[in-house]
Write a protein that holds these residues in place. Structure first.
Motif, PDB file in Angstrom:
ATOM      1  N   ALA A  74      -0.984  -1.780  -6.750  1.00 24.74           N
ATOM      2  CA  ALA A  74      -0.191  -0.838  -5.945  1.00 24.74           C
ATOM      3  C   ALA A  74       0.415   0.220  -6.849  1.00 24.74           C
ATOM      4  O   ALA A  74       0.373   1.418  -6.550  1.00 24.74           O
ATOM      5  N   SER A  75       0.959  -0.221  -7.973  1.00 29.82           N
ATOM      6  CA  SER A  75       1.653   0.741  -8.809  1.00 29.82           C
ATOM      7  C   SER A  75       0.681   1.696  -9.508  1.00 29.82           C
ATOM      8  O   SER A  75       0.968   2.890  -9.623  1.00 29.82           O
ATOM      9  N   ILE A  76      -0.508   1.202  -9.929  1.00 31.38           N
ATOM     10  CA  ILE A  76      -1.494   2.115 -10.555  1.00 31.38           C
ATOM     11  C   ILE A  76      -2.018   3.110  -9.519  1.00 31.38           C
ATOM     12  O   ILE A  76      -2.070   4.322  -9.769  1.00 31.38           O
ATOM     13  N   THR A  77      -2.378   2.612  -8.329  1.00 39.61           N
ATOM     14  CA  THR A  77      -2.909   3.532  -7.303  1.00 39.61           C
ATOM     15  C   THR A  77      -1.844   4.557  -6.917  1.00 39.61           C
ATOM     16  O   THR A  77      -2.150   5.741  -6.758  1.00 39.61           O
ATOM     17  N   ALA A  78      -0.612   4.109  -6.804  1.00 48.10           N
ATOM     18  CA  ALA A  78       0.459   5.052  -6.430  1.00 48.10           C
ATOM     19  C   ALA A  78       0.646   6.105  -7.515  1.00 48.10           C
ATOM     20  O   ALA A  78       0.771   7.294  -7.219  1.00 48.10           O
ATOM     21  N   SER A  79       0.623   5.683  -8.762  1.00 45.93           N
ATOM     22  CA  SER A  79       0.909   6.655  -9.825  1.00 45.93           C
ATOM     23  C   SER A  79      -0.257   7.620 -10.039  1.00 45.93           C
ATOM     24  O   SER A  79      -0.054   8.723 -10.531  1.00 45.93           O
ATOM     25  N   THR A  80      -1.471   7.213  -9.685  1.00 36.25           N
ATOM     26  CA  THR A  80      -2.606   8.130  -9.873  1.00 36.25           C
ATOM     27  C   THR A  80      -2.941   8.924  -8.606  1.00 36.25           C
ATOM     28  O   THR A  80      -3.887   9.710  -8.598  1.00 36.25           O
ATOM     29  N   VAL A  89      -3.346   9.927   0.459  1.00 39.69           N
ATOM     30  CA  VAL A  89      -2.512   8.933   1.140  1.00 39.69           C
ATOM     31  C   VAL A  89      -2.870   7.531   0.641  1.00 39.69           C
ATOM     32  O   VAL A  89      -4.047   7.218   0.448  1.00 39.69           O
ATOM     33  N   LEU A  90      -1.856   6.735   0.444  1.00 36.70           N
ATOM     34  CA  LEU A  90      -2.077   5.327   0.081  1.00 36.70           C
ATOM     35  C   LEU A  90      -1.378   4.448   1.109  1.00 36.70           C
ATOM     36  O   LEU A  90      -0.195   4.648   1.394  1.00 36.70           O
ATOM     37  N   LEU A  91      -2.119   3.515   1.679  1.00 34.03           N
ATOM     38  CA  LEU A  91      -1.496   2.542   2.588  1.00 34.03           C
ATOM     39  C   LEU A  91      -1.358   1.215   1.835  1.00 34.03           C
ATOM     40  O   LEU A  91      -2.338   0.707   1.281  1.00 34.03           O
ATOM     41  N   LEU A  92      -0.142   0.693   1.817  1.00 31.55           N
ATOM     42  CA  LEU A  92       0.103  -0.579   1.127  1.00 31.55           C
ATOM     43  C   LEU A  92      -0.133  -1.741   2.089  1.00 31.55           C
ATOM     44  O   LEU A  92       0.029  -1.601   3.302  1.00 31.55           O
ATOM     45  N   GLU A  93      -0.463  -2.887   1.546  1.00 36.21           N
ATOM     46  CA  GLU A  93      -0.664  -4.084   2.371  1.00 36.21           C
ATOM     47  C   GLU A  93       0.658  -4.511   3.035  1.00 36.21           C
ATOM     48  O   GLU A  93       1.757  -4.130   2.575  1.00 36.21           O
ATOM     49  N   ASN A  94       0.528  -5.258   4.104  1.00 34.51           N
ATOM     50  CA  ASN A  94       1.640  -5.754   4.927  1.00 34.51           C
ATOM     51  C   ASN A  94       2.859  -6.228   4.118  1.00 34.51           C
ATOM     52  O   ASN A  94       2.765  -7.158   3.324  1.00 34.51           O
ATOM     53  N   LEU A  95       3.989  -5.590   4.360  1.00 33.47           N
ATOM     54  CA  LEU A  95       5.232  -5.953   3.665  1.00 33.47           C
ATOM     55  C   LEU A  95       5.655  -7.392   3.952  1.00 33.47           C
ATOM     56  O   LEU A  95       6.256  -8.057   3.121  1.00 33.47           O
ATOM     57  N   ARG A  96       5.329  -7.857   5.159  1.00 31.95           N
ATOM     58  CA  ARG A  96       5.804  -9.195   5.547  1.00 31.95           C
ATOM     59  C   ARG A  96       4.964 -10.322   4.945  1.00 31.95           C
ATOM     60  O   ARG A  96       5.197 -11.494   5.255  1.00 31.95           O
ATOM     61  N   PHE A  97       3.995  -9.974   4.088  1.00 21.79           N
ATOM     62  CA  PHE A  97       3.339 -11.036   3.320  1.00 21.79           C
ATOM     63  C   PHE A  97       4.315 -11.588   2.277  1.00 21.79           C
ATOM     64  O   PHE A  97       4.071 -12.609   1.661  1.00 21.79           O
ATOM     65  N   PHE A 120      -6.262   2.211  -0.039  1.00 22.24           N
ATOM     66  CA  PHE A 120      -5.564   0.998   0.414  1.00 22.24           C
ATOM     67  C   PHE A 120      -5.294   0.105  -0.799  1.00 22.24           C
ATOM     68  O   PHE A 120      -6.176  -0.083  -1.640  1.00 22.24           O
ATOM     69  N   ALA A 121      -4.072  -0.407  -0.880  1.00 21.51           N
ATOM     70  CA  ALA A 121      -3.745  -1.362  -1.948  1.00 21.51           C
ATOM     71  C   ALA A 121      -3.560  -2.726  -1.300  1.00 21.51           C
ATOM     72  O   ALA A 121      -2.776  -2.849  -0.352  1.00 21.51           O
ATOM     73  N   ASP A 122      -4.255  -3.740  -1.780  1.00 25.66           N
ATOM     74  CA  ASP A 122      -4.194  -5.014  -1.064  1.00 25.66           C
ATOM     75  C   ASP A 122      -2.971  -5.861  -1.440  1.00 25.66           C
ATOM     76  O   ASP A 122      -2.948  -7.076  -1.253  1.00 25.66           O
ATOM     77  N   ASP A 123      -1.975  -5.204  -1.949  1.00 25.67           N
ATOM     78  CA  ASP A 123      -0.673  -5.822  -2.182  1.00 25.67           C
ATOM     79  C   ASP A 123       0.339  -4.678  -2.091  1.00 25.67           C
ATOM     80  O   ASP A 123       0.006  -3.546  -2.443  1.00 25.67           O
ATOM     81  N   CYS A 124       1.550  -4.955  -1.611  1.00 21.86           N
ATOM     82  CA  CYS A 124       2.494  -3.840  -1.485  1.00 21.86           C
ATOM     83  C   CYS A 124       3.303  -3.619  -2.765  1.00 21.86           C
ATOM     84  O   CYS A 124       3.965  -2.592  -2.912  1.00 21.86           O
TER      85      CYS A 124
END
Ligand code: AMP
Length: 403
Positions: free
Chosen positions: A104-110, A116-124, A95-99
């Motif tokens: 988010a970008s480090i967790t996604a790239s690694t 699976v990676l779930l990003l934090e709420n887009l509507r923040f 889980f990344a606590d920011d989208c």
């Protein structure tokens, strides 16, 4: 545009727009996980191919930026359970606590294949609903393939549902399995309907359903109108409807629709009789009464026995059926007979070869409540999106992938 099923995700990081806007109770327990479980086959296919999935979603309507109440972190445990049904940890969920941003970008790239990676709420970010291009571009950098599996938000031109698609080449953007089946079923009904094609429209208000009825007048052979909205039509035709629901400012609209239907040779069926009640309550006194002769002090809260018979006959003779909106106040047991009978008729017609599509929050709850969801051809997960599709509008989420 690529086809999801034909695409090999091996080595790819798929950025998947899902609709995880599920209801929670006050202890953050998920009370209905349909939207999450509906998208699991899409995620599994990506992982099974040897890809990784970065999931993004909105959740509720946060007004002032990040708030615990609207955090998607509350869904991580259940997502993990859905992806690891045997209780293991084969599929890791991060889980990344920011989208967007560094984490988010480090967790996604690694992220590795199968993870699976779930990003934090887009509507923040208010940029999401504004369809902000820079925000969409930042999101797009997290993956190399874009998959839209969120039919429920396909009618919104938001950053993650539509604008983002321009940052991916035509062969790197596609619908997920859920979205693909939603679009296919909707297209089948709107563009390839085998006749007779019956649309069953119910619910509370005529004003919400005018556009869909007008569009269906071009396509359907029969339109059944039930629920509270039927009484505006009945009053417009000169009937006495007592204290039934009525939109007096829509009487002329109702007459216009009836007239147009006549010109187009579309049969509009209104409920001949109603179950009337002396108050809007579960313990009201009730009786069966002609729908245009409802006494003062009484209101129609469900379609009556004759109406059930006539509507069922029309439904059973149909080859294509679209159902949106309940026939009565089905939340109360005394007034659910009409909706249940119609659900059974739709199931019956389906078993005889008709194609039936049920969509819109309340009709979906009704078929679920009566355990008939697997007896109709397709139950749509997208209420507002489905309604707009059948109003004839172009849905930005669909257009962005197809363009
Ligand atoms: P909609 O959201 O417009 O599809 O309307 C669904 C709601 O309409 C449900 O909550 C039903 O209880 C309500 N409804 C259906 N029939 C009636 C009726 N005859 N009188 C009042 N409300 C009704």
């Amino acid at each position: 545009m690529s086809t999801f099923s034909d695409f090999n995700f091996a080595g790819h990081k798929a950025l998947v727009r899902v609709d995880f806007n599920v209801p929670l109770d006050d202890k953050f327990n998920i009370t209905d996980d349909t939207r999450m479980s509906a998208t699991i086959p899409t995620i599994k296919k990506i992982l099974a191919d040897g890809g990784s999935a970065i999931l993004m979603s909105h959740f509720g309507r946060p007004k002032d930026g990040p708030t615990d109440k609207y955090s998607l972190k509350h869904l991580v445990k259940h997502l993990h359970e859905l992806l690891n049904p045997d209780g293991g940890n084969i599929t890791k969920v991060f889980f990344a606590d920011d989208c967007i941003g560094e984490q988010a970008s480090i967790t996604a790239s690694t992220l590795r294949a199968g993870e699976v990676l779930l990003l934090e709420n887009l509507r923040f970010y208010k940029e999401e609903e504004k369809g902000d291009k820079d925000f969409a571009e930042k999101l797009s950098k997290l993956g190399d393939v874009y998959v839209n599996d969120a039919f429920g938000t396909a009618h919104r031109a938001h950053a993650s549902t539509a604008v983002i698609a321009q940052f991916f080449a035509a062969d790197k953007k596609m619908f997920g399995l859920l979205m693909e089946s939603e679009v296919k079923s909707a297209e089948k009904v709107l563009h390839e309907a085998e006749k007779p094609f019956t649309a069953i429209i119910g619910g509370a208000k005529v004003s919400d359903k005018i556009l869909i009825i007008e569009n269906l007048l071009q396509r359907a052979t029969d339109i059944i109108i039930g629920g509270g909205m039927a009484y505006t039509f009945l009053k417009a035709r000169g009937g006495k409807i007592g204290g039934s629901l009525c939109e007096d400012d829509r009487l002329q609209t109702a007459l216009d629709i009836l007239e147009k239907a006549k010109q187009k040779n579309v049969s509009i069926h209104l409920p001949e009789d109603s179950i009337i009640a002396d108050k809007f309550a579960a313990d009201a006194n009730t009786k069966n009464c002609p729908s245009d002769q409802i006494p003062d002090g009484w209101m129609g809260l469900d379609i009556g026995l004759k109406a059930i018979g006539i509507f069922s006959e029309v439904i059973r003779n149909s080859k294509t059926i679209l159902w949106n909106g309940p026939m009565g106040v089905f939340e109360m047991e005394k007034f659910q007979g009409g909706t249940k009978a119609i659900a059974l008729s739709v199931a019956d017609a389906t078993s005889k070869g008709a194609f039936s599509l049920v969509g819109g929050g309340d009709s979906v709850s009704a078929v679920n409540q009566f355990h008939l969801a697997d007896k109709v051809s397709y139950v749509s997960t997208g209420g507002g999106a489905m309604l707009e599709y059948f109003e004839g509008k172009v849905l930005p989420g669909i257009a962005a992938i197809k363009e």
